[in-house]
Motif scaffolding. Structure first.
Motif, PDB file in Angstrom:
ATOM      1  N   LYS A   1      48.185  19.298 -25.000  1.00 19.82           N
ATOM      2  CA  LYS A   1      47.245  19.966 -24.121  1.00 19.82           C
ATOM      3  C   LYS A   1      47.766  19.852 -22.696  1.00 19.82           C
ATOM      4  O   LYS A   1      48.012  18.766 -22.189  1.00 19.82           O
ATOM      5  N   SER A   2      47.940  20.963 -22.051  1.00 16.40           N
ATOM      6  CA  SER A   2      48.540  20.956 -20.717  1.00 16.40           C
ATOM      7  C   SER A   2      47.512  21.067 -19.593  1.00 16.40           C
ATOM      8  O   SER A   2      47.824  20.800 -18.443  1.00 16.40           O
ATOM      9  N   ILE A   3      46.275  21.475 -19.908  1.00 14.76           N
ATOM     10  CA  ILE A   3      45.243  21.649 -18.883  1.00 14.76           C
ATOM     11  C   ILE A   3      44.133  20.624 -19.125  1.00 14.76           C
ATOM     12  O   ILE A   3      43.698  20.411 -20.250  1.00 14.76           O
ATOM     13  N   ILE A   4      43.703  19.986 -18.042  1.00 11.83           N
ATOM     14  CA  ILE A   4      42.636  18.988 -18.137  1.00 11.83           C
ATOM     15  C   ILE A   4      41.292  19.679 -17.953  1.00 11.83           C
ATOM     16  O   ILE A   4      41.048  20.364 -16.956  1.00 11.83           O
ATOM     17  N   ASP A   5      40.407  19.487 -18.935  1.00 11.74           N
ATOM     18  CA  ASP A   5      39.056  20.066 -18.876  1.00 11.74           C
ATOM     19  C   ASP A   5      38.121  19.120 -18.146  1.00 11.74           C
ATOM     20  O   ASP A   5      38.392  17.917 -18.033  1.00 11.74           O
ATOM     21  N   PRO A   6      36.971  19.622 -17.691  1.00 13.00           N
ATOM     22  CA  PRO A   6      35.949  18.721 -17.121  1.00 13.00           C
ATOM     23  C   PRO A   6      35.456  17.707 -18.156  1.00 13.00           C
ATOM     24  O   PRO A   6      35.118  16.572 -17.804  1.00 13.00           O
ATOM     25  N   GLU A   7      35.458  18.078 -19.436  1.00 13.68           N
ATOM     26  CA  GLU A   7      35.032  17.144 -20.487  1.00 13.68           C
ATOM     27  C   GLU A   7      35.997  15.959 -20.585  1.00 13.68           C
ATOM     28  O   GLU A   7      35.579  14.829 -20.820  1.00 13.68           O
ATOM     29  N   ASP A   8      37.281  16.218 -20.379  1.00 16.99           N
ATOM     30  CA  ASP A   8      38.270  15.139 -20.394  1.00 16.99           C
ATOM     31  C   ASP A   8      37.986  14.133 -19.281  1.00 16.99           C
ATOM     32  O   ASP A   8      38.099  12.921 -19.473  1.00 16.99           O
ATOM     33  N   ILE A   9      37.621  14.632 -18.136  1.00 17.09           N
ATOM     34  CA  ILE A   9      37.320  13.742 -17.006  1.00 17.09           C
ATOM     35  C   ILE A   9      36.067  12.923 -17.293  1.00 17.09           C
ATOM     36  O   ILE A   9      36.024  11.728 -17.015  1.00 17.09           O
ATOM     37  N   ARG A  10      35.037  13.551 -17.901  1.00 23.33           N
ATOM     38  CA  ARG A  10      33.811  12.813 -18.248  1.00 23.33           C
ATOM     39  C   ARG A  10      34.118  11.682 -19.235  1.00 23.33           C
ATOM     40  O   ARG A  10      33.624  10.565 -19.079  1.00 23.33           O
ATOM     41  N   VAL A  11      34.929  11.977 -20.246  1.00 24.51           N
ATOM     42  CA  VAL A  11      35.285  10.943 -21.231  1.00 24.51           C
ATOM     43  C   VAL A  11      36.063   9.812 -20.565  1.00 24.51           C
ATOM     44  O   VAL A  11      35.823   8.627 -20.828  1.00 24.51           O
ATOM     45  N   ALA A  12      36.988  10.149 -19.680  1.00 21.32           N
ATOM     46  CA  ALA A  12      37.770   9.127 -18.980  1.00 21.32           C
ATOM     47  C   ALA A  12      36.876   8.237 -18.121  1.00 21.32           C
ATOM     48  O   ALA A  12      37.047   7.022 -18.091  1.00 21.32           O
ATOM     49  N   ILE A  13      35.902   8.834 -17.436  1.00 16.56           N
ATOM     50  CA  ILE A  13      34.984   8.052 -16.604  1.00 16.56           C
ATOM     51  C   ILE A  13      34.139   7.132 -17.464  1.00 16.56           C
ATOM     52  O   ILE A  13      33.944   5.954 -17.144  1.00 16.56           O
ATOM     53  N   LYS A  14      33.634   7.649 -18.599  1.00 21.98           N
ATOM     54  CA  LYS A  14      32.828   6.816 -19.502  1.00 21.98           C
ATOM     55  C   LYS A  14      33.631   5.626 -20.017  1.00 21.98           C
ATOM     56  O   LYS A  14      33.140   4.495 -20.059  1.00 21.98           O
ATOM     57  N   LEU A  15      34.885   5.863 -20.404  1.00 26.62           N
ATOM     58  CA  LEU A  15      35.722   4.777 -20.908  1.00 26.62           C
ATOM     59  C   LEU A  15      36.030   3.758 -19.818  1.00 26.62           C
ATOM     60  O   LEU A  15      36.051   2.559 -20.075  1.00 26.62           O
ATOM     61  N   LYS A  16      36.265   4.234 -18.608  1.00 27.03           N
ATOM     62  CA  LYS A  16      36.552   3.324 -17.498  1.00 27.03           C
ATOM     63  C   LYS A  16      35.345   2.433 -17.198  1.00 27.03           C
ATOM     64  O   LYS A  16      35.477   1.224 -17.009  1.00 27.03           O
ATOM     65  N   ILE A  17      34.160   3.031 -17.196  1.00 24.30           N
ATOM     66  CA  ILE A  17      32.935   2.256 -16.950  1.00 24.30           C
ATOM     67  C   ILE A  17      32.713   1.245 -18.058  1.00 24.30           C
ATOM     68  O   ILE A  17      32.398   0.075 -17.807  1.00 24.30           O
ATOM     69  N   ALA A  18      32.890   1.667 -19.314  1.00 21.83           N
ATOM     70  CA  ALA A  18      32.702   0.755 -20.449  1.00 21.83           C
ATOM     71  C   ALA A  18      33.714  -0.390 -20.382  1.00 21.83           C
ATOM     72  O   ALA A  18      33.380  -1.547 -20.654  1.00 21.83           O
ATOM     73  N   HIS A  19      34.950  -0.082 -20.029  1.00 24.36           N
ATOM     74  CA  HIS A  19      35.987  -1.108 -19.942  1.00 24.36           C
ATOM     75  C   HIS A  19      35.655  -2.125 -18.846  1.00 24.36           C
ATOM     76  O   HIS A  19      35.796  -3.330 -19.049  1.00 24.36           O
ATOM     77  N   ASN A  20      35.212  -1.656 -17.696  1.00 28.46           N
ATOM     78  CA  ASN A  20      34.877  -2.563 -16.599  1.00 28.46           C
ATOM     79  C   ASN A  20      33.704  -3.456 -16.960  1.00 28.46           C
ATOM     80  O   ASN A  20      33.683  -4.627 -16.606  1.00 28.46           O
ATOM     81  N   LYS A  21      32.705  -2.908 -17.646  1.00 32.44           N
ATOM     82  CA  LYS A  21      31.557  -3.724 -18.035  1.00 32.44           C
ATOM     83  C   LYS A  21      31.963  -4.790 -19.047  1.00 32.44           C
ATOM     84  O   LYS A  21      31.487  -5.911 -19.006  1.00 32.44           O
ATOM     85  N   GLU A  22      32.849  -4.418 -19.953  1.00 33.38           N
ATOM     86  CA  GLU A  22      33.239  -5.342 -21.012  1.00 33.38           C
ATOM     87  C   GLU A  22      34.009  -6.536 -20.472  1.00 33.38           C
ATOM     88  O   GLU A  22      33.804  -7.663 -20.888  1.00 33.38           O
TER      89      GLU A  22
END
Length: 95
Positions: A1-22
């Motif tokens: 996949k060569s283009i980043i969708d807004p959904e990709d950014i939402r998933v990345a933010i969710k994972l980053k938040i979950a990782h920081n909390k953990e």
């Protein structure tokens, strides 16, 4: 996949938040006190009443020589090895 969708950014933010909390969660004070009480329940060993540096038991000390110094003359070492090999070849094999 060569283009980043807004959904990709939402998933990345969710994972980053979950990782920081953990990994940034610290135990509360009561839990730390319970762990410290458990750890400190066992008394420390008595300090020996002798002079000098307190070393562990002899079997745990690594202060003995565990190496051999090679001779300065490599020709002499080669001659000694050759002599040892000749002695081993000269000895009859035991059965």
């Amino acid at each position: 996949k060569s283009i980043i969708d807004p959904e990709d950014i939402r998933v990345a933010i969710k994972l980053k938040i979950a990782h920081n909390k953990e990994f940034s969660h610290r135990p509360d004070r009561a839990t730390l006190e319970k762990w410290a009480e458990h750890k400190n329940a066992c008394p420390l060993p008595n300090i020996p009443n002798r002079a000098g540096v307190p070393l562990p038991q002899e079997r745990f000390c690594l202060n003995t020589a565990n190496f051999q110094i090679s001779p300065n003359d490599p020709r002499q070492a080669a001659a000694e090895r050759q002599a040892q090999q000749q002695q081993q070849q000269a000895q009859p094999m035991k059965k």
